[in-house]
Write a protein that holds these residues in place. Structure first.
Motif, PDB file in Angstrom:
ATOM      1  N   VAL A  68       1.660  -4.183   8.094  1.00 22.15           N
ATOM      2  CA  VAL A  68       1.849  -3.165   9.123  1.00 22.15           C
ATOM      3  C   VAL A  68       1.016  -1.931   8.784  1.00 22.15           C
ATOM      4  N   LYS A  69       0.882  -1.084   9.778  1.00 27.20           N
ATOM      5  CA  LYS A  69       0.267   0.228   9.580  1.00 27.20           C
ATOM      6  C   LYS A  69       1.303   1.250  10.014  1.00 27.20           C
ATOM      7  N   LEU A  70       1.700   2.109   9.110  1.00 28.98           N
ATOM      8  CA  LEU A  70       2.733   3.115   9.361  1.00 28.98           C
ATOM      9  C   LEU A  70       2.141   4.492   9.115  1.00 28.98           C
ATOM     10  N   ALA A  71       2.076   5.290  10.149  1.00 25.39           N
ATOM     11  CA  ALA A  71       1.530   6.650  10.053  1.00 25.39           C
ATOM     12  C   ALA A  71       0.148   6.652   9.407  1.00 25.39           C
ATOM     13  N   GLY A  72      -0.667   5.648   9.752  1.00 23.94           N
ATOM     14  CA  GLY A  72      -2.031   5.590   9.239  1.00 23.94           C
ATOM     15  C   GLY A  72      -2.195   4.903   7.895  1.00 23.94           C
ATOM     16  N   HIS A  73      -1.131   4.462   7.284  1.00 18.98           N
ATOM     17  CA  HIS A  73      -1.198   3.804   5.975  1.00 18.98           C
ATOM     18  C   HIS A  73      -0.831   2.333   6.118  1.00 18.98           C
ATOM     19  N   ARG A  74      -1.620   1.481   5.481  1.00 17.43           N
ATOM     20  CA  ARG A  74      -1.365   0.043   5.541  1.00 17.43           C
ATOM     21  C   ARG A  74      -0.335  -0.354   4.496  1.00 17.43           C
ATOM     22  N   GLY A  75       0.538  -1.289   4.902  1.00 18.92           N
ATOM     23  CA  GLY A  75       1.535  -1.834   3.988  1.00 18.92           C
ATOM     24  C   GLY A  75       1.572  -3.340   4.104  1.00 18.92           C
ATOM     25  N   TRP A  76       1.885  -3.997   3.004  1.00 13.87           N
ATOM     26  CA  TRP A  76       1.868  -5.456   2.942  1.00 13.87           C
ATOM     27  C   TRP A  76       3.068  -5.931   2.145  1.00 13.87           C
ATOM     28  N   ALA A  77       3.613  -7.071   2.505  1.00 15.21           N
ATOM     29  CA  ALA A  77       4.725  -7.653   1.744  1.00 15.21           C
ATOM     30  C   ALA A  77       4.758  -9.157   1.922  1.00 15.21           C
ATOM     31  N   MET A  78       5.288  -9.840   0.906  1.00 15.07           N
ATOM     32  CA  MET A  78       5.468 -11.278   0.967  1.00 15.07           C
ATOM     33  C   MET A  78       6.728 -11.662   0.188  1.00 15.07           C
ATOM     34  N   PRO A  79       7.906 -11.407   0.777  1.00 12.33           N
ATOM     35  CA  PRO A  79       9.138 -11.835   0.101  1.00 12.33           C
ATOM     36  C   PRO A  79       9.315 -13.349   0.195  1.00 12.33           C
ATOM     37  N   LEU A  80      10.009 -13.904  -0.770  1.00 14.33           N
ATOM     38  CA  LEU A  80      10.282 -15.336  -0.759  1.00 14.33           C
ATOM     39  C   LEU A  80      11.286 -15.665   0.334  1.00 14.33           C
ATOM     40  N   GLY A  81      11.193 -16.868   0.865  1.00 11.44           N
ATOM     41  CA  GLY A  81      12.092 -17.298   1.926  1.00 11.44           C
ATOM     42  C   GLY A  81      11.424 -17.203   3.283  1.00 11.44           C
ATOM     43  N   ASP A  82      12.235 -17.366   4.323  1.00 14.18           N
ATOM     44  CA  ASP A  82      11.682 -17.367   5.681  1.00 14.18           C
ATOM     45  C   ASP A  82      12.247 -16.249   6.551  1.00 14.18           C
ATOM     46  N   ASP A  83      12.612 -15.138   5.941  1.00 11.97           N
ATOM     47  CA  ASP A  83      13.220 -14.032   6.670  1.00 11.97           C
ATOM     48  C   ASP A  83      12.139 -13.220   7.384  1.00 11.97           C
ATOM     49  N   ARG A  84      12.052 -13.405   8.702  1.00 14.42           N
ATOM     50  CA  ARG A  84      11.008 -12.751   9.494  1.00 14.42           C
ATOM     51  C   ARG A  84      11.327 -11.303   9.842  1.00 14.42           C
ATOM     52  N   ALA A  85      12.492 -10.815   9.447  1.00 14.12           N
ATOM     53  CA  ALA A  85      12.817  -9.400   9.636  1.00 14.12           C
ATOM     54  C   ALA A  85      12.576  -8.620   8.347  1.00 14.12           C
ATOM     55  N   ALA A  86      12.828  -9.243   7.212  1.00 14.45           N
ATOM     56  CA  ALA A  86      12.675  -8.562   5.924  1.00 14.45           C
ATOM     57  C   ALA A  86      11.204  -8.317   5.583  1.00 14.45           C
ATOM     58  N   ALA A  87      10.323  -9.238   5.945  1.00 17.74           N
ATOM     59  CA  ALA A  87       8.910  -9.099   5.578  1.00 17.74           C
ATOM     60  C   ALA A  87       8.264  -7.857   6.203  1.00 17.74           C
ATOM     61  N   PRO A  88       8.376  -7.622   7.518  1.00 20.27           N
ATOM     62  CA  PRO A  88       7.773  -6.401   8.054  1.00 20.27           C
ATOM     63  C   PRO A  88       8.484  -5.129   7.589  1.00 20.27           C
TER      64      PRO A  88
END
Length: 99
Positions: A68-88
């Motif tokens: 995602v891009k939040l207030a002009g800053h890029r963020g990245w995540a890759m949690p284990l599992g298939d939780d499509r709400a936790a990743a963003p």
């Protein structure tokens, strides 16, 4: 704290905590843009054997990544599992910490 360490902590965080903290980050009206929507897939886990300190492939694990891009800053995540709400949510927190 390094980005690698921060992403490792975010990957281990509880789902409810990630979502609650991400909601708090965007509550002030910060602009959020999803760059890479949650994608579920397998990644190969590699570990280091403790005695000889040799790396080997443990196997495939399920993970969900988002960017995602939040207030002009890029963020990245890759949690284990298939939780499509936790990743963003974790990606938003990574962006918040970057900014």
């Amino acid at each position: 704290m390094s980005r690698e360490h921060r992403c490792a902590l975010l990957a281990e965080a509880e789902r409810a905590e990630l979502i609650e903290l991400a909601d708090a980050c965007i509550a002030d009206g910060a602009q959020v843009r999803v760059l890479v929507g949650p994608e579920v897939g397998c990644v190969t886990a590699q570990v280091r054997e403790p005695v000889l300190e040799q790396r080997f492939l443990l196997g495939d694990v399920l993970a969900c990544r988002a960017e995602v891009k939040l207030a002009g800053h890029r963020g990245w995540a890759m949690p284990l599992g298939d939780d499509r709400a936790a990743a963003p949510a974790a990606a938003a927190l990574d962006a918040e910490a970057t900014g």
